[in-house]
Design an enzyme around this catalytic site. Sequence first.
Site, mmCIF file in Angstrom:
data_model
loop_
_atom_site.group_PDB
_atom_site.id
_atom_site.type_symbol
_atom_site.label_atom_id
_atom_site.label_comp_id
_atom_site.label_asym_id
_atom_site.label_seq_id
_atom_site.Cartn_x
_atom_site.Cartn_y
_atom_site.Cartn_z
ATOM 1 N N VAL A 1 0.830 -1.208 0.000
ATOM 2 C CA VAL A 1 0.000 0.000 0.000
ATOM 3 C C VAL A 1 0.866 1.261 0.000
ATOM 4 C CG1 VAL A 1 -1.501 1.389 1.496
ATOM 5 C CG2 VAL A 1 -2.070 -0.982 1.015
ATOM 6 N N LYS B 1 -14.016 0.831 5.717
ATOM 7 C CA LYS B 1 -12.989 -0.083 5.190
ATOM 8 C C LYS B 1 -13.256 -1.530 5.613
ATOM 9 C CE LYS B 1 -9.431 -1.907 3.446
ATOM 10 N NZ LYS B 1 -9.301 -2.147 2.020
ATOM 11 N N CYS C 1 -5.388 -9.330 3.174
ATOM 12 C CA CYS C 1 -6.477 -8.458 3.641
ATOM 13 C C CYS C 1 -7.746 -9.210 4.047
ATOM 14 C CB CYS C 1 -6.805 -7.434 2.568
ATOM 15 S SG CYS C 1 -5.498 -6.218 2.388
ATOM 16 N N LEU D 1 -18.257 -12.977 -7.526
ATOM 17 C CA LEU D 1 -19.107 -14.170 -7.475
ATOM 18 C C LEU D 1 -18.377 -15.290 -8.212
ATOM 19 C CD1 LEU D 1 -22.773 -12.924 -8.070
ATOM 20 C CD2 LEU D 1 -21.682 -13.620 -5.938
ATOM 21 N N LYS E 1 -7.680 -11.635 7.170
ATOM 22 C CA LYS E 1 -7.435 -10.941 8.447
ATOM 23 C C LYS E 1 -8.541 -9.938 8.762
ATOM 24 C CE LYS E 1 -4.426 -6.987 7.407
ATOM 25 N NZ LYS E 1 -5.297 -5.857 7.666
ATOM 26 N N PHE F 1 -8.314 1.182 -0.720
ATOM 27 C CA PHE F 1 -9.126 0.113 -1.312
ATOM 28 C C PHE F 1 -8.435 -0.555 -2.499
ATOM 29 C CE2 PHE F 1 -11.995 3.139 0.707
ATOM 30 C CZ PHE F 1 -12.734 2.291 1.532
ATOM 31 N N GLY G 1 -7.833 -15.275 -0.335
ATOM 32 C CA GLY G 1 -6.592 -15.343 0.443
ATOM 33 C C GLY G 1 -6.021 -13.950 0.497
HETATM 34 P P1 NAD Z 1 3.176 -4.579 4.066
HETATM 35 O O1 NAD Z 1 3.558 -5.506 5.136
HETATM 36 O O2 NAD Z 1 3.439 -4.933 2.640
HETATM 37 O O3 NAD Z 1 3.866 -3.160 4.321
HETATM 38 C C1 NAD Z 1 4.042 -2.572 5.556
HETATM 39 C C2 NAD Z 1 5.432 -1.957 5.562
HETATM 40 O O4 NAD Z 1 5.597 -1.153 6.711
HETATM 41 C C3 NAD Z 1 6.558 -2.999 5.596
HETATM 42 O O5 NAD Z 1 7.414 -2.800 4.490
HETATM 43 C C4 NAD Z 1 7.252 -2.737 6.929
HETATM 44 O O6 NAD Z 1 8.624 -3.001 6.891
HETATM 45 C C5 NAD Z 1 6.951 -1.271 7.121
HETATM 46 N N1 NAD Z 1 7.052 -0.799 8.508
HETATM 47 C C6 NAD Z 1 6.559 -1.385 9.623
HETATM 48 N N2 NAD Z 1 6.888 -0.644 10.721
HETATM 49 C C7 NAD Z 1 7.591 0.412 10.278
HETATM 50 C C8 NAD Z 1 8.198 1.534 10.907
HETATM 51 N N3 NAD Z 1 8.159 1.678 12.238
HETATM 52 N N4 NAD Z 1 8.848 2.422 10.152
HETATM 53 C C9 NAD Z 1 8.894 2.278 8.797
HETATM 54 N N5 NAD Z 1 8.355 1.240 8.134
HETATM 55 C C10 NAD Z 1 7.704 0.327 8.865
HETATM 56 O O7 NAD Z 1 1.636 -4.275 4.264
HETATM 57 P P2 NAD Z 1 0.585 -3.769 3.160
HETATM 58 O O8 NAD Z 1 0.049 -4.925 2.406
HETATM 59 O O9 NAD Z 1 1.153 -2.616 2.429
HETATM 60 O O10 NAD Z 1 -0.581 -3.264 4.125
HETATM 61 C C11 NAD Z 1 -0.440 -2.104 4.909
HETATM 62 C C12 NAD Z 1 -1.799 -1.755 5.492
HETATM 63 O O11 NAD Z 1 -2.720 -1.448 4.434
HETATM 64 C C13 NAD Z 1 -2.449 -2.883 6.282
HETATM 65 O O12 NAD Z 1 -3.196 -2.334 7.323
HETATM 66 C C14 NAD Z 1 -3.379 -3.519 5.280
HETATM 67 O O13 NAD Z 1 -4.468 -4.174 5.880
HETATM 68 C C15 NAD Z 1 -3.851 -2.317 4.501
HETATM 69 N N6 NAD Z 1 -4.272 -2.592 3.122
HETATM 70 C C16 NAD Z 1 -3.584 -3.479 2.361
HETATM 71 C C17 NAD Z 1 -3.991 -3.716 1.045
HETATM 72 C C18 NAD Z 1 -3.250 -4.709 0.189
HETATM 73 O O14 NAD Z 1 -3.799 -5.097 -0.844
HETATM 74 N N7 NAD Z 1 -2.052 -5.144 0.554
HETATM 75 C C19 NAD Z 1 -5.075 -3.024 0.519
HETATM 76 C C20 NAD Z 1 -5.742 -2.098 1.322
HETATM 77 C C21 NAD Z 1 -5.336 -1.884 2.627
#
Ligand code: NAD
Length: 441
Positions: free
Chosen positions: A12, A205, A261, A251, A264, A153, A258
């Site tokens: 993200v 969300k 997101c 659908l 969890k 999103f 999986g």
């Molecule tokens: P991710 O694990 O890919 O990325 C999180 C990043 O944050 C990691 O690279 C980690 O090293 C870094 N991080 C953690 N603590 C840190 C700190 N103190 N300082 C700097 N960097 C730090 O996760 P993601 O998939 O990008 O998801 C992030 C959030 O967005 C989650 O809450 C997720 O639910 C939400 N989200 C994800 C998606 C998706 O498709 N992946 C879509 C919408 C929302």
Amino acid sequence: MQRIAIIGTGYVGLVTAVGFAELGNNVIGVEKDKEKLDLLKKGFPPFYEPRLEELLKKNFENGRIKFSDSVKEGVEKSDIIFICVGTPPLEDGSADLSQISVVSKEIAEHLNGWKLIVEKSTVPVMTSQWIKRTIKLYSKKEENFEIASNPEFLREGSALKDFFHPDRIVIGVESDRAKDILLNLYKDFDCPIVVTDINTAEIIKHASNSFLAMKISFINMISDLCEKTGADIEKVAYGVGLDKRIGIQFLKAGLGYGGSCFPKDVRAFFKIGEIHGLHFGLLKETHKINEQRIERLMEKVKSALWLPKGKVIGILGVAFKPNTDDVREAPSLKVIETLRREGAILKIHDPKAIPNVKKIIEEDKNLKYVNSPYEACEGAEALIIVTEWDEYRGLDLKKVKELMKTPIIIDGRNIFNPEEVTSLGFEYYCMGRGNYLKRKD
Ligand code: NAD
């Protein structure tokens, strides 16, 4: 042009950082993972996402995006700070907010003037109140910030497209000042912008993801009925989905959802209900149906192969969905684990996700990662489709049959036309298409 810090440049954060840079803003991405940061500092993304490499390179070279391991630098050099760190599940299903808490403290320590702090990570409703309290407690400069929520999103696999062309943007704010800043940031976007209070934005969300997951489990429930009665889930889904109130998307019967997101977020939302004295039983059932998808697949494997032990099985796809290299909570992991326990010999292919799955499941004499889907077919006694990559839809099935030892396809994603596959002489098992589940005994 805004000065923006993105804390956490995972799927993200990095897409958001690149997106805002492409729109002309000055962005600093803060990442604590050294391996990822080393790549980012050279202008390369640490994961695969269509168009990401190209847009990152462009904005890296023109100086609109840079990377650092220092929250201090990010905070001091920006006016808007997006929190994009992970919120993974705890053992009991609730969201682990420790990364959010750590970042909140760090932001607090380095505030140097008024900042808008925006939570983009998916968080339980009322998390913003904890972020606010934490920053107030740890900051020397009281009231010198505001909190907002701007949930994300985007879908992995089409993340940049989703960033630039979202269905909607949700902004949760506590003041006109915060609202105006975020509306200005998103002024060029051609979609509805929903402005709410922060709690509402946070709930939007979790409610969205839970609803989408529920749709998938719903169609998988109907898929089981189709199998029992000889009906065809693909046609049922089409007939149901054409109703505009329902919609055709999400659908798709198969191995279930999986990724990092849906699994969890469904469990976290269930827990959020519990905390507030509510029983979200619908979500418990959504999760349970999803868990059962692997059992359904294994029933087909056993029906086709009798005992998997010692049999060579080709696995096509490990990413949790096509066009990504992400294997977090991918159904493939459970499929592979189960087949390994049963003693099968696996040849596994994926166009992008092999480096990631290798970190979780190592090669051994009974498990090999291969470089092409045809290699996975060589000598195989069954082929299992786990991820619906386009590359697999276009396979030369005559060639596949020649390469296989016994022509059996178990299609966990219904990517093939049953008539075509069976007419080529395959035994074909698929999901919820009742007439194509019988063995040629
Ligand atoms: P991710 O694990 O890919 O990325 C999180 C990043 O944050 C990691 O690279 C980690 O090293 C870094 N991080 C953690 N603590 C840190 C700190 N103190 N300082 C700097 N960097 C730090 O996760 P993601 O998939 O990008 O998801 C992030 C959030 O967005 C989650 O809450 C997720 O639910 C939400 N989200 C994800 C998606 C998706 O498709 N992946 C879509 C919408 C929302």
